[in-house]
Enzyme design. Structure first.
Site, PDB file in Angstrom:
ATOM      1  N   ILE A 239     -41.916  54.370  88.352  1.00 54.65           N
ATOM      2  CA  ILE A 239     -41.617  52.997  87.986  1.00 54.65           C
ATOM      3  C   ILE A 239     -41.626  52.879  86.462  1.00 54.65           C
ATOM      4  O   ILE A 239     -42.256  53.661  85.757  1.00 54.65           O
ATOM      5  CB  ILE A 239     -42.607  51.983  88.607  1.00 54.65           C
ATOM      6  CG1 ILE A 239     -44.020  52.185  88.062  1.00 54.65           C
ATOM      7  CG2 ILE A 239     -42.593  52.066  90.125  1.00 54.65           C
ATOM      8  CD1 ILE A 239     -44.989  51.056  88.432  1.00 54.65           C
ATOM      9  N   SER A 240     -40.906  51.894  85.962  1.00 53.71           N
ATOM     10  CA  SER A 240     -40.836  51.603  84.539  1.00 53.71           C
ATOM     11  C   SER A 240     -40.293  52.825  83.793  1.00 53.71           C
ATOM     12  O   SER A 240     -39.234  53.351  84.134  1.00 53.71           O
ATOM     13  CB  SER A 240     -42.199  51.138  84.036  1.00 53.71           C
ATOM     14  OG  SER A 240     -42.115  50.600  82.739  1.00 53.71           O
ATOM     15  N   ASN A 241     -40.999  53.330  82.788  1.00 54.59           N
ATOM     16  CA  ASN A 241     -40.536  54.546  82.133  1.00 54.59           C
ATOM     17  C   ASN A 241     -40.475  55.713  83.109  1.00 54.59           C
ATOM     18  O   ASN A 241     -39.617  56.593  82.986  1.00 54.59           O
ATOM     19  CB  ASN A 241     -41.452  54.904  80.962  1.00 54.59           C
ATOM     20  CG  ASN A 241     -41.169  54.075  79.730  1.00 54.59           C
ATOM     21  OD1 ASN A 241     -40.217  53.306  79.684  1.00 54.59           O
ATOM     22  ND2 ASN A 241     -42.002  54.214  78.712  1.00 54.59           N
TER      23      ASN A 241
END
Length: 567
Positions: A239-241
């Site tokens: 998730i995210s980066n």
């Protein structure tokens, strides 16, 4: 490829998922204590790092649904295998870790490979990949993707070794990060100061973590060997980066991945609406505080003076505070920000994340050393009046467990290049110029950004992308939407779940004002993994594209009805 390898056993009161803390222990407000604050053991640091990373990613608050509506936190005994890995051309290693549960499913032969979210350390995806894979008997492989809380204390000449212990820099210290020059004052850290632009290699970091997993499975389970990409299922999730990292892994050559699930990915793809993190972060740092009162969000102290100063600099127009707010909002609307993303972006304003990200990524993209930030920023432990000081031994020892990989936090702050009377605007304006300008530094930073551009995933690879429509840190309009459009235009099989009333930070849903109006994203990541796994087993179809009409819980405990999970 791998060095500084180690193996540890974890069972009973020190399991793989939570180091024996369990859900109740993770919910405790104070972190697990060290017996000796200046010399914590590796076991104590691991337990505290797990506590920090669970709480930094998941909503574990009572009523938030974890453990009741979705997810679980059983005690999973097993072994951990650790090492440094290094991509060709990089000057600094990244950490890799394999968690091998004692209940590894020999019939399924499953590896979940993941990358930490944000700039977190090696346990930065424990709540995402570990929570899903370990209870199912899968091995889970992690990379910190060249980021992490391997801070280096310039005053003391000390960094962090493979066992998470503070050590004096030397040729044989085996530090996870040593800056190119160890002279100076303050703190250097890997994401900003490795001079490798690690984001450009995130996909290769993920691939090396998968390589490490197979190597260790062959050593640890010789009766079941060989483990190869041809006979072992490998699912990438983040998730995210970390979501951006697994999408970058998806584009690599070779038939080594079986499926990818990417949640709220920080990904840069060419196409309509696409914007880099550095572009919209530096814009938000300047304009968003002045725009938010127009959306009913209370003005922060000193905001009127800040907006007036921006007007004097020609960044905003308006004869009064209200007109300046309207102009800031209009400018953000014109560049693609939605009101929903702006409201959620107020979280990043409140926690000073826009500045923190801009300062770190300017160094990373431009490959600058710790003493050459183009806008004059530095990092250090700070006195109460924000003047720099040397870190204490206790602060230094805890960085690896408490740090998020991007200061401020864990006793490390940002030193602004101008006095506080400047309201920080000289530094913020300088960072914006690195994107908008055309001098040598601007070209250098933009070149680093261009190196992170994603390509379409490998043909035939199942990919599921999940994103909250209210994401205010990594807005879908700038990231996942252009990526999905690019991939589909290239004929790739990418499925897209857009989750209404979901923003970027599940961990902040424990605050009543956020939990009332936003739903968590992790349940959708877990469900997508379930469905992809079933698809690979021949027992179901891939998730269909969906805009998911969630229902905010408005202060009540989360239920399955709130999530409105697609069937």
């Amino acid at each position: 490829m791998f060095s500084q390898q180690g193996t540890t056993q974890h069972s009973g009161s020190d399991d793989l998922l939570s180091a024996g803390l369990g859900l109740d222990g993770l919910r405790t407000m104070l972190p697990p204590a060290f017996v000796d604050a200046e010399h914590p053991t590796s076991e104590e640091l691991r337990r505290r790092a797990l506590w920090s990373n669970w709480r930094g990613i998941a909503d574990l608050a009572p009523g938030g649904g974890f453990g009741d509506v979705y997810g679980a936190l059983p005690s999973v005994p097993g072994r951990e295998f650790t090492a440094y890995a290094q991509v060709p051309g990089a000057s600094q290693p990244h950490r890799v870790l394999l968690q091998l549960p004692d209940g590894f499913d020999a019939g399924k032969r499953c590896v979940v490979v993941t990358a930490s979210s944000g700039s977190r350390g090696i346990y930065g995806a424990i709540a995402v990949a570990g929570a899903w894979g370990l209870p199912k008997g899968c091995a889970v492989a992690y990379t910190d993707k060249g980021n992490g809380a391997d801070y280096f204390d310039l005053d003391a000449g000390m960094g962090v070794d493979a066992a998470s212990q503070v050590a004096v820099a030397s040729t044989d210290a085996g530090l996870a990060f040593t800056p190119s020059t160890t002279s100076g004052q303050g703190v250097a850290f890997k994401h900003a100061h490795s001079q490798d632009n690690p984001e450009a290699d995130w996909g290769r970091h993920v691939k090396q973590a998968a390589d490490f997993a197979l190597a260790k499975l062959n050593e640890a389970l010789p009766a079941q060997a060989p483990f190869t990409f041809a006979n072992t299922r490998v699912i990438a999730v983040g998730i995210s980066n970390g979501g951006g990292a697994v999408l970058r892994a998806a584009e690599l050559d070779g038939d080594w991945l079986d499926a990818v699930v990417a949640g709220e990915p920080n990904v840069l793809a060419e196409g309509h609406g696409a914007r880099s993190l550095y572009d919209y972060t530096t814009e938000a740092a300047l304009l968003m505080p002045c725009a938010l009162p127009q959306l009913g969000i209370p003005a922060m102290p000193g905001l009127e003076a800040k907006c007036a100063a921006l007007t004097a600099r020609g960044v905003l127009t308006g004869v009064d505070f209200d007109a300046q707010q309207k102009d800031a909002l209009a400018k953000l609307h014109a560049t693609g920000w939605t009101d929903a993303a702006l409201r959620a972006g107020s979280i990043s304003v409140a926690f000073d994340l826009w500045r923190a990200i801009g300062v770190t990524y300017a160094s990373a993209y431009g490959r600058y050393p710790h003493d050459a930030h183009p806008c004059g920023y530095r990092f250090s432990a700070l006195n109460p009046d924000f003047t720099p000081r040397a870190a204490t031994a206790a602060e230094r020892a805890a960085w690896i467990a408490d740090g998020s990989g991007i200061p401020p936090g864990a006793g490390v702050g940002i030193i602004d290049p101008q006095p506080l009377t400047d309201i920080g605007l000289t530094g913020l304006s300088c960072m914006r110029t690195l994107w908008m300008g055309d001098d040598a530094d601007a070209q250098r930073v933009r070149k680093g950004v261009a190196e992170t551009t994603a390509k379409a995933p490998r043909a035939g690879l199942p990919v599921v992308v999940i994103h909250g429509t209210d994401d205010g840190l990594v807005p879908q309009a700038f990231t996942s939407a252009p990526y999905v459009a690019m991939a589909k235009a290239a004929g790739r099989d990418v499925r897209y779940w857009q989750v209404r009333n979901a923003q970027h930070f599940d961990a902040f849903l424990g605050f009543p004002q956020y939990g009332a109006v936003y739903v968590p994203l992790l349940p959708y990541v877990y469900t997508a993994l379930d469905r992809v796994d079933a698809y690979l087993d021949g027992k179901g179809a891939l998730p269909a594209n969906a805009v998911i009409p969630t229902v905010p819980r408005l202060g009540k405990p989360l239920t399955a009805d709130n999530l409105a999970m697609p069937r």
